[in-house]
Design a protein around this motif. Sequence first.
Motif, PDB file in Angstrom:
ATOM      1  N   LEU A   1       0.804  -1.216   0.000  1.00  0.00           N
ATOM      2  CA  LEU A   1       0.000   0.000   0.000  1.00  0.00           C
ATOM      3  C   LEU A   1       0.838   1.267   0.000  1.00  0.00           C
ATOM      4  O   LEU A   1       0.294   2.356  -0.085  1.00  0.00           O
ATOM      5  CB  LEU A   1      -0.936   0.022   1.221  1.00  0.00           C
ATOM      6  CG  LEU A   1      -2.047  -1.020   1.213  1.00  0.00           C
ATOM      7  CD1 LEU A   1      -2.819  -0.946   2.515  1.00  0.00           C
ATOM      8  CD2 LEU A   1      -2.975  -0.823   0.040  1.00  0.00           C
ATOM      9  N   ALA A   2       2.146   1.123   0.141  1.00  0.00           N
ATOM     10  CA  ALA A   2       2.997   2.303   0.150  1.00  0.00           C
ATOM     11  C   ALA A   2       2.866   3.016  -1.180  1.00  0.00           C
ATOM     12  O   ALA A   2       2.887   2.412  -2.240  1.00  0.00           O
ATOM     13  CB  ALA A   2       4.450   1.921   0.416  1.00  0.00           C
ATOM     14  N   GLY A   3       2.701   4.327  -1.141  1.00  0.00           N
ATOM     15  CA  GLY A   3       2.336   5.052  -2.344  1.00  0.00           C
ATOM     16  C   GLY A   3       3.486   5.283  -3.291  1.00  0.00           C
ATOM     17  O   GLY A   3       4.629   5.502  -2.898  1.00  0.00           O
ATOM     18  N   ALA A   4       3.181   5.254  -4.566  1.00  0.00           N
ATOM     19  CA  ALA A   4       4.130   5.674  -5.576  1.00  0.00           C
ATOM     20  C   ALA A   4       4.211   7.185  -5.626  1.00  0.00           C
ATOM     21  O   ALA A   4       5.139   7.746  -6.155  1.00  0.00           O
ATOM     22  CB  ALA A   4       3.708   5.129  -6.932  1.00  0.00           C
ATOM     23  N   VAL A   5       3.166   7.845  -5.067  1.00  0.00           N
ATOM     24  CA  VAL A   5       3.138   9.297  -5.023  1.00  0.00           C
ATOM     25  C   VAL A   5       3.766   9.767  -3.718  1.00  0.00           C
ATOM     26  O   VAL A   5       3.324   9.400  -2.641  1.00  0.00           O
ATOM     27  CB  VAL A   5       1.691   9.817  -5.111  1.00  0.00           C
ATOM     28  CG1 VAL A   5       1.668  11.331  -5.030  1.00  0.00           C
ATOM     29  CG2 VAL A   5       1.055   9.333  -6.409  1.00  0.00           C
ATOM     30  N   VAL A   6       4.799  10.564  -3.801  1.00  0.00           N
ATOM     31  CA  VAL A   6       5.482  11.070  -2.609  1.00  0.00           C
ATOM     32  C   VAL A   6       5.108  12.535  -2.436  1.00  0.00           C
ATOM     33  O   VAL A   6       5.475  13.376  -3.251  1.00  0.00           O
ATOM     34  CB  VAL A   6       7.009  10.917  -2.729  1.00  0.00           C
ATOM     35  CG1 VAL A   6       7.693  11.458  -1.487  1.00  0.00           C
ATOM     36  CG2 VAL A   6       7.370   9.459  -2.951  1.00  0.00           C
ATOM     37  N   PRO A   7       4.340  12.905  -1.414  1.00  0.00           N
ATOM     38  CA  PRO A   7       3.913  14.286  -1.260  1.00  0.00           C
ATOM     39  C   PRO A   7       5.057  15.178  -0.837  1.00  0.00           C
ATOM     40  O   PRO A   7       6.056  14.722  -0.286  1.00  0.00           O
ATOM     41  CB  PRO A   7       2.851  14.193  -0.159  1.00  0.00           C
ATOM     42  CG  PRO A   7       3.264  13.018   0.656  1.00  0.00           C
ATOM     43  CD  PRO A   7       3.871  12.046  -0.314  1.00  0.00           C
ATOM     44  N   THR A   8       4.911  16.462  -1.124  1.00  0.00           N
ATOM     45  CA  THR A   8       5.946  17.399  -0.742  1.00  0.00           C
ATOM     46  C   THR A   8       6.053  17.504   0.772  1.00  0.00           C
ATOM     47  O   THR A   8       7.140  17.572   1.322  1.00  0.00           O
ATOM     48  CB  THR A   8       5.631  18.777  -1.339  1.00  0.00           C
ATOM     49  OG1 THR A   8       4.302  19.149  -0.941  1.00  0.00           O
ATOM     50  CG2 THR A   8       5.684  18.725  -2.865  1.00  0.00           C
ATOM     51  N   THR A   9       4.937  17.532   1.448  1.00  0.00           N
ATOM     52  CA  THR A   9       4.921  17.620   2.903  1.00  0.00           C
ATOM     53  C   THR A   9       3.718  16.862   3.419  1.00  0.00           C
ATOM     54  O   THR A   9       2.620  17.022   2.902  1.00  0.00           O
ATOM     55  CB  THR A   9       4.828  19.088   3.373  1.00  0.00           C
ATOM     56  OG1 THR A   9       5.897  19.840   2.810  1.00  0.00           O
ATOM     57  CG2 THR A   9       4.907  19.161   4.880  1.00  0.00           C
ATOM     58  N   CYS A  10       3.915  16.044   4.440  1.00  0.00           N
ATOM     59  CA  CYS A  10       2.787  15.384   5.082  1.00  0.00           C
ATOM     60  C   CYS A  10       3.070  15.311   6.566  1.00  0.00           C
ATOM     61  O   CYS A  10       3.895  14.512   7.020  1.00  0.00           O
ATOM     62  CB  CYS A  10       2.564  13.982   4.507  1.00  0.00           C
ATOM     63  SG  CYS A  10       1.076  13.172   5.178  1.00  0.00           S
ATOM     64  N   LEU A  11       2.412  16.174   7.302  1.00  0.00           N
ATOM     65  CA  LEU A  11       2.574  16.218   8.743  1.00  0.00           C
ATOM     66  C   LEU A  11       1.211  16.011   9.378  1.00  0.00           C
ATOM     67  O   LEU A  11       0.170  16.171   8.749  1.00  0.00           O
ATOM     68  CB  LEU A  11       3.156  17.565   9.179  1.00  0.00           C
ATOM     69  CG  LEU A  11       4.528  17.931   8.597  1.00  0.00           C
ATOM     70  CD1 LEU A  11       4.873  19.363   8.943  1.00  0.00           C
ATOM     71  CD2 LEU A  11       5.596  16.982   9.093  1.00  0.00           C
ATOM     72  N   GLY A  12       1.208  15.650  10.635  1.00  0.00           N
ATOM     73  CA  GLY A  12      -0.058  15.447  11.327  1.00  0.00           C
ATOM     74  C   GLY A  12       0.164  14.864  12.698  1.00  0.00           C
ATOM     75  O   GLY A  12       1.307  14.710  13.152  1.00  0.00           O
ATOM     76  N   GLU A  13      -0.922  14.519  13.366  1.00  0.00           N
ATOM     77  CA  GLU A  13      -0.848  13.883  14.665  1.00  0.00           C
ATOM     78  C   GLU A  13      -2.128  13.116  14.933  1.00  0.00           C
ATOM     79  O   GLU A  13      -3.197  13.447  14.393  1.00  0.00           O
ATOM     80  CB  GLU A  13      -0.598  14.897  15.774  1.00  0.00           C
ATOM     81  CG  GLU A  13      -1.648  15.969  15.903  1.00  0.00           C
ATOM     82  CD  GLU A  13      -1.298  16.994  16.965  1.00  0.00           C
ATOM     83  OE1 GLU A  13      -2.050  17.094  17.941  1.00  0.00           O
ATOM     84  OE2 GLU A  13      -0.265  17.677  16.812  1.00  0.00           O
ATOM     85  N   PHE A  14      -2.012  12.072  15.735  1.00  0.00           N
ATOM     86  CA  PHE A  14      -3.175  11.271  16.078  1.00  0.00           C
ATOM     87  C   PHE A  14      -4.067  12.057  17.032  1.00  0.00           C
ATOM     88  O   PHE A  14      -3.588  12.623  18.014  1.00  0.00           O
ATOM     89  CB  PHE A  14      -2.745   9.948  16.729  1.00  0.00           C
ATOM     90  CG  PHE A  14      -1.999   9.034  15.786  1.00  0.00           C
ATOM     91  CD1 PHE A  14      -2.679   8.223  14.907  1.00  0.00           C
ATOM     92  CD2 PHE A  14      -0.615   9.002  15.786  1.00  0.00           C
ATOM     93  CE1 PHE A  14      -2.006   7.387  14.039  1.00  0.00           C
ATOM     94  CE2 PHE A  14       0.076   8.179  14.917  1.00  0.00           C
ATOM     95  CZ  PHE A  14      -0.617   7.359  14.038  1.00  0.00           C
ATOM     96  N   ALA A  15      -5.357  12.103  16.732  1.00  0.00           N
ATOM     97  CA  ALA A  15      -6.287  12.863  17.559  1.00  0.00           C
ATOM     98  C   ALA A  15      -6.606  12.118  18.848  1.00  0.00           C
ATOM     99  O   ALA A  15      -6.702  10.891  18.869  1.00  0.00           O
ATOM    100  CB  ALA A  15      -7.579  13.134  16.786  1.00  0.00           C
ATOM    101  N   ASN A  16      -6.746  12.869  19.920  1.00  0.00           N
ATOM    102  CA  ASN A  16      -7.173  12.314  21.198  1.00  0.00           C
ATOM    103  C   ASN A  16      -8.699  12.331  21.230  1.00  0.00           C
ATOM    104  O   ASN A  16      -9.304  13.405  21.149  1.00  0.00           O
ATOM    105  CB  ASN A  16      -6.612  13.149  22.357  1.00  0.00           C
ATOM    106  CG  ASN A  16      -6.896  12.535  23.708  1.00  0.00           C
ATOM    107  OD1 ASN A  16      -8.001  12.104  23.991  1.00  0.00           O
ATOM    108  ND2 ASN A  16      -5.877  12.509  24.557  1.00  0.00           N
ATOM    109  N   PRO A  17      -9.367  11.168  21.325  1.00  0.00           N
ATOM    110  CA  PRO A  17     -10.830  11.150  21.263  1.00  0.00           C
ATOM    111  C   PRO A  17     -11.502  11.825  22.456  1.00  0.00           C
ATOM    112  O   PRO A  17     -12.714  12.066  22.412  1.00  0.00           O
ATOM    113  CB  PRO A  17     -11.156   9.655  21.221  1.00  0.00           C
ATOM    114  CG  PRO A  17      -9.993   8.994  21.876  1.00  0.00           C
ATOM    115  CD  PRO A  17      -8.800   9.825  21.503  1.00  0.00           C
ATOM    116  N   ILE A  18     -10.747  12.127  23.508  1.00  0.00           N
ATOM    117  CA  ILE A  18     -11.319  12.788  24.683  1.00  0.00           C
ATOM    118  C   ILE A  18     -11.119  14.295  24.618  1.00  0.00           C
ATOM    119  O   ILE A  18     -12.066  15.075  24.733  1.00  0.00           O
ATOM    120  CB  ILE A  18     -10.694  12.231  25.980  1.00  0.00           C
ATOM    121  CG1 ILE A  18     -10.852  10.707  26.057  1.00  0.00           C
ATOM    122  CG2 ILE A  18     -11.329  12.909  27.184  1.00  0.00           C
ATOM    123  CD1 ILE A  18     -12.291  10.242  26.132  1.00  0.00           C
TER     124      ILE A  18
END
Length: 343
Positions: free
Chosen positions: A18-35
């Motif tokens: 599933l690893a993408g052939a498309v490499v984005p310029t930037t991909c940042l983020g964080e896992f959301a806390n459900p609480i």
Amino acid sequence: MKSFIRFLVAIALSWTGLAGAVVPTTCLGEFANPITDVCWSCILPITIGNAPVGNIGAQEDSMDNPPTPFCSCYPSEPYFGLVIGFWEPVRTVEVVRSPYCFPTLGGTTMGGSTSPPEAGRHTQNQADPVGRSFYQAHFFKDPVMSILESFASDRCLEEGGFDLLYITEVDPLWSDDELTLILDPEAILFSNPITIAACVADCLAASLSFGLPQLFWCDGCQGTIYPFNGNVPYHMGGVRTAELILHRFTAKLHRQHLAMAGHGAAGLCAPYLEPLMDKTGYKTSLSYPIPQTGYTDSPDGRCCQPFGRTTIFWASGKEFPARGEDFAFKLFRKRNCCESEDE
């Protein structure tokens, strides 16, 4: 620690192909806390029949609740109960610049063999300083109330766990205005100055309360929801454009029978199909990059807003370079339900 988790996720995806052939310029983020990362006051007001029984901070509700407090349903086994109403957080929607970038999953990048267009803002020429923009979008099933087993019985909450339901990177209609007409042929009727000017009234209504359902082609202060794709001919800032994409994407999935409504007498026993989406059945709350969770997020003390409300009062400081150029929203759907203690 989060970087190490993303590294492990990337390795696992590469093993599964599933690893993408498309490499984005930037991909940042964080896992959301459900609480802590959910605007919990958005579930209000709670009603029994048409009478509000719980509200804090004057939370908004534009939907007409069934007038009687009593109800009955006839699934496999008939039951009787009370008519309750609330706003259920059921979906997380991402609006991103880079294909296959998932900020909600900690900035994970994954994809397939397709090469969808890069998103973001594109200035066309010096005579067009505003420029156009194009974003990809992702639709997650995220029934946090069911996951946390809170508030009501399973009859009134969407069941299941967190899951990815739809991505626009593999949808050829999402980047092509002509192909999109297959899905929304009525867009031709609303691409004229008169219908566009009518959205001013929708902007005012949405900023004071909820938008006007009669002006279903309008997204209030953000413009028009047509066409149902990621092409925006005028870039209005990241947050404001992301709100427009969120509305378009939700309307598109309603048209494709992949999203359902749950309000009114028709929704008491189960959600139902609504090809022409009623925009007043949703409220939204920003969950990334800076979650709307407190009373300081807006002058009126609320941390969520209906489709079409101006972003002037709550979006300040929510967009910034690198980490603050992709967005995720929690989608609250109005739910009327026949609640019973018997399971």
